[in-house]
Design an enzyme around this catalytic site. Structure first.
Site, PDB file in Angstrom:
ATOM      1  N   LYS A 163      -4.074  -9.834  -7.231  1.00 15.17           N
ATOM      2  CA  LYS A 163      -5.344 -10.243  -6.618  1.00 15.17           C
ATOM      3  C   LYS A 163      -6.411  -9.201  -6.906  1.00 15.17           C
ATOM      4  O   LYS A 163      -6.101  -8.017  -7.061  1.00 15.17           O
ATOM      5  CB  LYS A 163      -5.164 -10.462  -5.115  1.00 15.17           C
ATOM      6  N   LYS A 192     -10.084  -3.942  -3.877  1.00 18.65           N
ATOM      7  CA  LYS A 192     -10.932  -2.746  -3.869  1.00 18.65           C
ATOM      8  C   LYS A 192     -10.140  -1.527  -4.300  1.00 18.65           C
ATOM      9  O   LYS A 192     -10.668  -0.597  -4.867  1.00 18.65           O
ATOM     10  CB  LYS A 192     -11.467  -2.489  -2.463  1.00 18.65           C
ATOM     11  N   LYS A 218       0.831  -1.209   0.000  1.00 19.96           N
ATOM     12  CA  LYS A 218       0.000   0.000   0.000  1.00 19.96           C
ATOM     13  C   LYS A 218       0.858   1.248   0.000  1.00 19.96           C
ATOM     14  O   LYS A 218       0.500   2.241  -0.613  1.00 19.96           O
ATOM     15  CB  LYS A 218      -0.939   0.005   1.210  1.00 19.96           C
TER      16      LYS A 218
HETATM   17  P1  TYM Z   1     -10.710  -6.539   3.280  1.00 19.51           P
HETATM   18  O1  TYM Z   1     -11.838  -5.609   3.545  1.00 19.51           O
HETATM   19  O2  TYM Z   1      -9.615  -6.081   2.398  1.00 19.51           O
HETATM   20  O3  TYM Z   1     -11.249  -7.888   2.694  1.00 19.51           O
HETATM   21  C1  TYM Z   1     -12.306  -8.595   3.315  1.00 19.51           C
HETATM   22  C2  TYM Z   1     -12.074 -10.092   3.178  1.00 19.51           C
HETATM   23  O4  TYM Z   1     -11.961 -10.444   1.813  1.00 19.51           O
HETATM   24  C3  TYM Z   1     -10.776 -11.223   1.598  1.00 19.51           C
HETATM   25  N1  TYM Z   1     -10.257 -10.930   0.258  1.00 19.51           N
HETATM   26  C4  TYM Z   1     -10.047 -11.843  -0.690  1.00 19.51           C
HETATM   27  N2  TYM Z   1     -10.202 -13.187  -0.713  1.00 19.51           N
HETATM   28  C5  TYM Z   1      -9.908 -13.832  -1.866  1.00 19.51           C
HETATM   29  N3  TYM Z   1      -9.464 -13.213  -2.991  1.00 19.51           N
HETATM   30  C6  TYM Z   1      -9.287 -11.869  -3.011  1.00 19.51           C
HETATM   31  N4  TYM Z   1      -8.863 -11.270  -4.116  1.00 19.51           N
HETATM   32  C7  TYM Z   1      -9.573 -11.136  -1.826  1.00 19.51           C
HETATM   33  N5  TYM Z   1      -9.519  -9.816  -1.515  1.00 19.51           N
HETATM   34  C8  TYM Z   1      -9.922  -9.715  -0.241  1.00 19.51           C
HETATM   35  C9  TYM Z   1      -9.825 -10.754   2.686  1.00 19.51           C
HETATM   36  O5  TYM Z   1      -8.835 -11.721   2.936  1.00 19.51           O
HETATM   37  C10 TYM Z   1     -10.767 -10.562   3.850  1.00 19.51           C
HETATM   38  O6  TYM Z   1     -11.018 -11.790   4.498  1.00 19.51           O
HETATM   39  N6  TYM Z   1      -7.763  -6.509   7.289  1.00 19.51           N
HETATM   40  C11 TYM Z   1      -9.026  -6.989   6.772  1.00 19.51           C
HETATM   41  C12 TYM Z   1     -10.212  -6.573   7.615  1.00 19.51           C
HETATM   42  C13 TYM Z   1     -10.132  -6.916   9.071  1.00 19.51           C
HETATM   43  C14 TYM Z   1     -10.237  -8.211   9.625  1.00 19.51           C
HETATM   44  C15 TYM Z   1     -10.131  -8.033  11.035  1.00 19.51           C
HETATM   45  C16 TYM Z   1     -10.399  -9.497   9.086  1.00 19.51           C
HETATM   46  C17 TYM Z   1      -9.969  -6.026  10.083  1.00 19.51           C
HETATM   47  N7  TYM Z   1      -9.989  -6.716  11.275  1.00 19.51           N
HETATM   48  C18 TYM Z   1     -10.182  -9.106  11.896  1.00 19.51           C
HETATM   49  C19 TYM Z   1     -10.463 -10.564   9.972  1.00 19.51           C
HETATM   50  C20 TYM Z   1     -10.347 -10.371  11.359  1.00 19.51           C
HETATM   51  C21 TYM Z   1      -9.218  -6.425   5.378  1.00 19.51           C
HETATM   52  O7  TYM Z   1      -8.672  -5.424   5.022  1.00 19.51           O
HETATM   53  O8  TYM Z   1     -10.110  -7.069   4.670  1.00 19.51           O
END
Ligand code: TYM
Length: 332
Positions: A196, A199, A111
């Site tokens: 990947k 967003k 990032k």
């Molecule tokens: P975030 O919002 O980026 O993504 C949410 C979830 O989607 C999964 N993900 C994917 N899985 C497969 N292929 C992809 N291309 C892909 N892009 C995203 C992410 O792995 C995630 O499970 N840090 C986390 C949010 C968070 C969180 C937590 C998660 C904050 N606190 C505690 C679990 C437990 C995040 O940015 O997710």
């Protein structure tokens, strides 16, 4: 019943990677586990956000969770900033995490690669500690996430172990629950199968939103990049078609070998046609329910208030224990 916790950021649009790698898998977990799901708005502001857009996206993500099948009567669904214990525990955990550990996190490297070092917020650097706080507050045993969160889960365990070594039996050590590659651990961008789906990626055609209308879904599938050759097989040297096969397999519930056998000798064009239909059907129920739910934002806000109360009841217990252990004077 095991405690399950996961979170999604209310930024950008929820895409197929989020749905397949995470959200979709939360739904059956509710049948067997005690689930807590969070909309992580504190995490969202680690990168600049427009306030009104963030507010709207927070409500919209709640509607998406509900439309996907999260049942607020069985699970706890809430907004992170509604439960101030997250920020408080993050502060304590900051004092048990080293700068060296945070520097090794690959997501901050990715990032911040796009920004000058001076403009990377301390919040972005500290992001994984807040995530550890989210998980540890609820004595979480299992965390369903996509593969990109693996390193954050490892850090969470390291910090919990370090804290427990000093103050025994405080935190439960959580396990990451990451699907296999075929199960959708890492859905790739339809325009760039080396990256990947994300967003924040600057690839609107390659990012399939769960709310994309059927004609847009079809267009994104048709224009998806494919590999050289014409074989429809799941293989390392065919990242683009392997990605499309994964999506098709999950959308239809059929195994990859079964699909490979059916499309042996057929071309990419034919496969893309059936994939487009399958994707439209796969997302249709979520999209219909999402539209219905958005008609009553007051009800979504009410559900989130109830969710925050349930979450706080759990979070206060853990935080009080942590405050006592580190030596803070009781308020009496
Ligand atoms: P975030 O919002 O980026 O993504 C949410 C979830 O989607 C999964 N993900 C994917 N899985 C497969 N292929 C992809 N291309 C892909 N892009 C995203 C992410 O792995 C995630 O499970 N840090 C986390 C949010 C968070 C969180 C937590 C998660 C904050 N606190 C505690 C679990 C437990 C995040 O940015 O997710």
């Amino acid at each position: 019943m095991a405690r399950v916790f996961s979170g999604i950021q209310p930024t950008g649009e929820i895409h197929l990677g989020n749905y397949i790698g995470a959200l979709r898998r939360f739904v059956p977990a509710q049948d067997v586990d005690d689930c807590v799901f969070c909309i992580v708005d504190l995490h969202a502001i680690t990168l600049p956000q427009d306030p009104e857009t963030l507010r709207a996206k927070t409500l919209d993500l709640a509607a998406i969770y509900l439309a996907a099948g999260i049942d607020p009567n069985r699970s706890t669904l809430f907004v992170q900033s509604h439960v101030h214990e997250h920020a408080e525990l993050a502060w304590i955990l900051n004092c048990f995490t080293t700068v060296g550990e945070l520097r090794r996190m690959t997501q901050i490297k990715d990032k911040s690669a796009r920004q000058e070092d001076v403009s990377v917020s301390a919040g972005l650097f500290d992001y994984p500690v807040l995530m550890a706080a989210d998980i540890l507050l609820y004595r979480t045993e299992r965390v369903p996430v996509g593969d990109d969160q693996r390193q954050h889960l490892e850090l969470t365990r390291d910090v919990a172990m370090r804290f427990n070594a000093r103050f025994p039996d405080t935190f439960v050590l959580p396990e990451a629950d990451i699907p296999t590659a075929e199960g959708g651990a890492r859905i790739m961008d339809f325009q760039n199968p080396e990256a990947k789906m994300s967003k924040s990626a600057d690839s609107p055609q390659g990012t399939v939103k769960v709310t994309d209308p059927p004609d847009v879904l079809r267009r994104k599938v048709k224009s998806a990049v494919t590999d050289s050759g014409r074989e429809i097989v799941f293989r390392e040297d065919k990242p683009a078609i392997s990605n499309l096969l994964t999506v098709y397999s999950i959308a239809t519930g059929r195994s990859i070998p079964e699909v490979e056998a059916e499309y042996a000798g057929k071309g990419y064009g034919e496969f893309k046609d059936v994939l487009a239909d399958a994707l439209v059907e796969f997302l249709r129920p979520l999209q219909e329910r999402h539209r219905e739910l958005l008609a009553d934002p007051g009800e979504i806000a009410r559900l989130l208030r109830v969710g925050a109360e349930k979450a706080r009841a759990l979070a206060t217990v853990t935080l009080a224990e942590v405050y006592e252990r580190v030596g803070f004077l009781s308020r009496g």
